[in-house]
Motif scaffolding. Structure first.
Motif, PDB file in Angstrom:
ATOM      1  N   MET A  63      22.809  -7.308  47.630  1.00 37.96           N
ATOM      2  CA  MET A  63      21.690  -6.451  48.364  1.00 37.96           C
ATOM      3  C   MET A  63      22.356  -6.316  49.701  1.00 37.96           C
ATOM      4  SD  MET A  63      19.161  -4.646  47.990  1.00 37.96           S
ATOM      5  CE  MET A  63      17.752  -3.830  48.911  1.00 37.96           C
ATOM      6  N   SER A  64      22.533  -7.133  50.441  1.00 33.96           N
ATOM      7  CA  SER A  64      23.118  -7.238  51.928  1.00 33.96           C
ATOM      8  C   SER A  64      24.274  -6.262  52.081  1.00 33.96           C
ATOM      9  CB  SER A  64      23.399  -8.773  52.259  1.00 33.96           C
ATOM     10  OG  SER A  64      23.969  -8.653  53.557  1.00 33.96           O
ATOM     11  N   PHE A  65      25.216  -6.572  51.239  1.00 33.74           N
ATOM     12  CA  PHE A  65      26.519  -5.677  50.960  1.00 33.74           C
ATOM     13  C   PHE A  65      26.134  -4.315  50.894  1.00 33.74           C
ATOM     14  CE2 PHE A  65      30.130  -3.845  49.104  1.00 33.74           C
ATOM     15  CZ  PHE A  65      31.062  -3.981  49.811  1.00 33.74           C
ATOM     16  N   THR A  66      25.441  -3.950  49.947  1.00 38.51           N
ATOM     17  CA  THR A  66      24.975  -2.741  49.582  1.00 38.51           C
ATOM     18  C   THR A  66      24.464  -2.012  50.918  1.00 38.51           C
ATOM     19  OG1 THR A  66      24.458  -3.192  47.450  1.00 38.51           O
ATOM     20  CG2 THR A  66      23.773  -1.105  47.981  1.00 38.51           C
ATOM     21  N   VAL A  67      23.326  -2.627  51.502  1.00 39.19           N
ATOM     22  CA  VAL A  67      22.571  -1.883  52.389  1.00 39.19           C
ATOM     23  C   VAL A  67      23.598  -1.856  53.850  1.00 39.19           C
ATOM     24  CG1 VAL A  67      20.854  -2.343  54.306  1.00 39.19           C
ATOM     25  CG2 VAL A  67      20.392  -2.736  51.847  1.00 39.19           C
ATOM     26  N   ASN A  68      24.293  -2.734  54.109  1.00 37.66           N
ATOM     27  CA  ASN A  68      25.369  -2.671  55.171  1.00 37.66           C
ATOM     28  C   ASN A  68      26.335  -1.506  54.984  1.00 37.66           C
ATOM     29  OD1 ASN A  68      24.215  -4.576  56.787  1.00 37.66           O
ATOM     30  ND2 ASN A  68      25.722  -6.153  55.722  1.00 37.66           N
ATOM     31  N   THR A  69      26.984  -1.464  53.636  1.00 38.50           N
ATOM     32  CA  THR A  69      27.754  -0.200  53.396  1.00 38.50           C
ATOM     33  C   THR A  69      27.075   0.942  53.583  1.00 38.50           C
ATOM     34  OG1 THR A  69      28.767  -1.701  51.841  1.00 38.50           O
ATOM     35  CG2 THR A  69      29.088   0.621  51.561  1.00 38.50           C
ATOM     36  N   LEU A  70      25.741   1.148  52.905  1.00 42.20           N
ATOM     37  CA  LEU A  70      25.105   2.486  53.190  1.00 42.20           C
ATOM     38  C   LEU A  70      24.801   2.723  54.747  1.00 42.20           C
ATOM     39  CD1 LEU A  70      22.394   2.234  50.275  1.00 42.20           C
ATOM     40  CD2 LEU A  70      24.355   3.853  50.336  1.00 42.20           C
ATOM     41  N   VAL A  71      24.585   1.688  55.618  1.00 39.48           N
ATOM     42  CA  VAL A  71      24.436   2.013  56.804  1.00 39.48           C
ATOM     43  C   VAL A  71      25.528   2.617  57.586  1.00 39.48           C
ATOM     44  CG1 VAL A  71      23.694   0.871  59.221  1.00 39.48           C
ATOM     45  CG2 VAL A  71      22.377   0.310  57.112  1.00 39.48           C
ATOM     46  N   ILE A  72      26.898   1.633  57.252  1.00 43.98           N
ATOM     47  CA  ILE A  72      28.251   2.306  57.974  1.00 43.98           C
ATOM     48  C   ILE A  72      28.263   3.659  57.381  1.00 43.98           C
ATOM     49  CG2 ILE A  72      30.527   1.628  58.055  1.00 43.98           C
ATOM     50  CD1 ILE A  72      29.611  -1.307  57.635  1.00 43.98           C
ATOM     51  N   VAL A  73      28.149   3.940  56.143  1.00 45.91           N
ATOM     52  CA  VAL A  73      28.447   5.298  55.829  1.00 45.91           C
ATOM     53  C   VAL A  73      27.758   6.384  56.424  1.00 45.91           C
ATOM     54  CG1 VAL A  73      28.488   6.726  53.757  1.00 45.91           C
ATOM     55  CG2 VAL A  73      29.621   4.571  53.666  1.00 45.91           C
ATOM     56  N   SER A  74      26.237   5.957  56.284  1.00 45.09           N
ATOM     57  CA  SER A  74      25.471   7.234  57.044  1.00 45.09           C
ATOM     58  C   SER A  74      25.584   7.178  58.653  1.00 45.09           C
ATOM     59  CB  SER A  74      24.082   6.630  56.819  1.00 45.09           C
ATOM     60  OG  SER A  74      23.728   5.368  57.366  1.00 45.09           O
ATOM     61  N   ILE A  75      26.290   6.224  59.068  1.00 45.18           N
ATOM     62  CA  ILE A  75      26.495   6.195  60.744  1.00 45.18           C
ATOM     63  C   ILE A  75      27.821   7.249  60.864  1.00 45.18           C
ATOM     64  CG2 ILE A  75      27.548   5.127  62.772  1.00 45.18           C
ATOM     65  CD1 ILE A  75      25.685   2.777  62.017  1.00 45.18           C
ATOM     66  N   PHE A  76      28.571   6.992  60.025  1.00 44.03           N
ATOM     67  CA  PHE A  76      29.996   8.208  59.820  1.00 44.03           C
ATOM     68  C   PHE A  76      29.441   9.445  59.723  1.00 44.03           C
ATOM     69  CE2 PHE A  76      32.533   4.067  59.480  1.00 44.03           C
ATOM     70  CZ  PHE A  76      33.458   4.230  60.596  1.00 44.03           C
ATOM     71  N   LEU A  77      28.691   9.392  58.728  1.00 42.10           N
ATOM     72  CA  LEU A  77      28.161  10.857  58.386  1.00 42.10           C
ATOM     73  C   LEU A  77      27.433  11.650  59.449  1.00 42.10           C
ATOM     74  CD1 LEU A  77      27.281  10.487  54.549  1.00 42.10           C
ATOM     75  CD2 LEU A  77      29.152  11.923  55.587  1.00 42.10           C
ATOM     76  N   VAL A  78      26.408  10.799  60.085  1.00 42.83           N
ATOM     77  CA  VAL A  78      25.870  11.487  61.142  1.00 42.83           C
ATOM     78  C   VAL A  78      26.681  11.696  62.359  1.00 42.83           C
ATOM     79  CG1 VAL A  78      24.067  10.750  62.973  1.00 42.83           C
ATOM     80  CG2 VAL A  78      23.741  10.282  60.515  1.00 42.83           C
ATOM     81  N   PHE A  79      27.599  10.868  62.685  1.00 38.34           N
ATOM     82  CA  PHE A  79      28.492  11.408  63.857  1.00 38.34           C
ATOM     83  C   PHE A  79      29.416  12.509  63.531  1.00 38.34           C
ATOM     84  CE2 PHE A  79      27.337   7.393  65.840  1.00 38.34           C
ATOM     85  CZ  PHE A  79      27.374   7.480  67.155  1.00 38.34           C
ATOM     86  N   PHE A  80      29.862  12.481  62.206  1.00 35.77           N
ATOM     87  CA  PHE A  80      30.638  13.485  61.822  1.00 35.77           C
ATOM     88  C   PHE A  80      29.637  14.920  61.597  1.00 35.77           C
ATOM     89  CE2 PHE A  80      32.477  16.284  58.341  1.00 35.77           C
ATOM     90  CZ  PHE A  80      33.743  16.549  58.900  1.00 35.77           C
ATOM     91  N   ILE A  81      28.698  15.103  60.990  1.00 34.95           N
ATOM     92  CA  ILE A  81      27.725  16.181  60.881  1.00 34.95           C
ATOM     93  C   ILE A  81      27.389  16.669  62.527  1.00 34.95           C
ATOM     94  CG2 ILE A  81      25.571  17.058  60.040  1.00 34.95           C
ATOM     95  CD1 ILE A  81      26.093  15.196  57.642  1.00 34.95           C
ATOM     96  N   PHE A  82      26.753  15.930  63.171  1.00 36.66           N
ATOM     97  CA  PHE A  82      26.349  16.269  64.401  1.00 36.66           C
ATOM     98  C   PHE A  82      27.362  16.394  65.372  1.00 36.66           C
ATOM     99  CE2 PHE A  82      22.424  14.727  62.424  1.00 36.66           C
ATOM    100  CZ  PHE A  82      21.777  15.908  62.363  1.00 36.66           C
ATOM    101  N   LYS A  83      28.493  15.865  65.270  1.00 34.27           N
ATOM    102  CA  LYS A  83      29.770  15.732  66.091  1.00 34.27           C
ATOM    103  C   LYS A  83      29.365  15.040  67.554  1.00 34.27           C
ATOM    104  CE  LYS A  83      31.566  20.081  64.395  1.00 34.27           C
ATOM    105  NZ  LYS A  83      31.266  21.412  64.365  1.00 34.27           N
ATOM    106  N   LEU A  84      29.003  13.879  67.277  1.00 40.44           N
ATOM    107  CA  LEU A  84      28.546  12.997  68.322  1.00 40.44           C
ATOM    108  C   LEU A  84      29.906  12.252  68.676  1.00 40.44           C
ATOM    109  CD1 LEU A  84      25.239  11.633  66.804  1.00 40.44           C
ATOM    110  CD2 LEU A  84      25.684  13.421  68.365  1.00 40.44           C
TER     111      LEU A  84
END
Length: 84
Positions: A63-84
């Motif tokens: 569960m820890s690995f899954t949540v950490n992976t989702l957080v990292i992927v979502s951070i990359f997506l947010v930075f890519f989508i919003f061009k931060l």
């Protein structure tokens, strides 16, 4: 690992994303103001999380690995989508 540690990691990650989004998209802040807001947001959020005794239960490694992976992927997506 406790659930509280997992939640604190999520708070750290998304606080940086939120402050960066505000800095880039809404209002261009001074670096000192940005850092102070970031520290205040992280500290306040972690103090709120500490008040919940239900977050002291252990979390499995999977569960820890899954949540950490989702957080990292979502951070990359947010930075890519919003061009931060």
């Amino acid at each position: 690992m406790k659930l509280k540690n997992l939640v604190n990691g999520i708070i750290l990650a998304f606080s940086v994303v939120l402050i960066r989004f505000i800095d880039v998209q809404i209002y261009d802040m001074n670096i000192v103001i940005t850092l102070l807001l970031l520290v205040a947001l992280i500290y306040g959020s972690m103090r709120i999380v500490e008040r919940f005794p239900s977050l002291d239960q252990p979390v499995s490694k999977r569960m820890s690995f899954t949540v950490n992976t989702l957080v990292i992927v979502s951070i990359f997506l947010v930075f890519f989508i919003f061009k931060l």
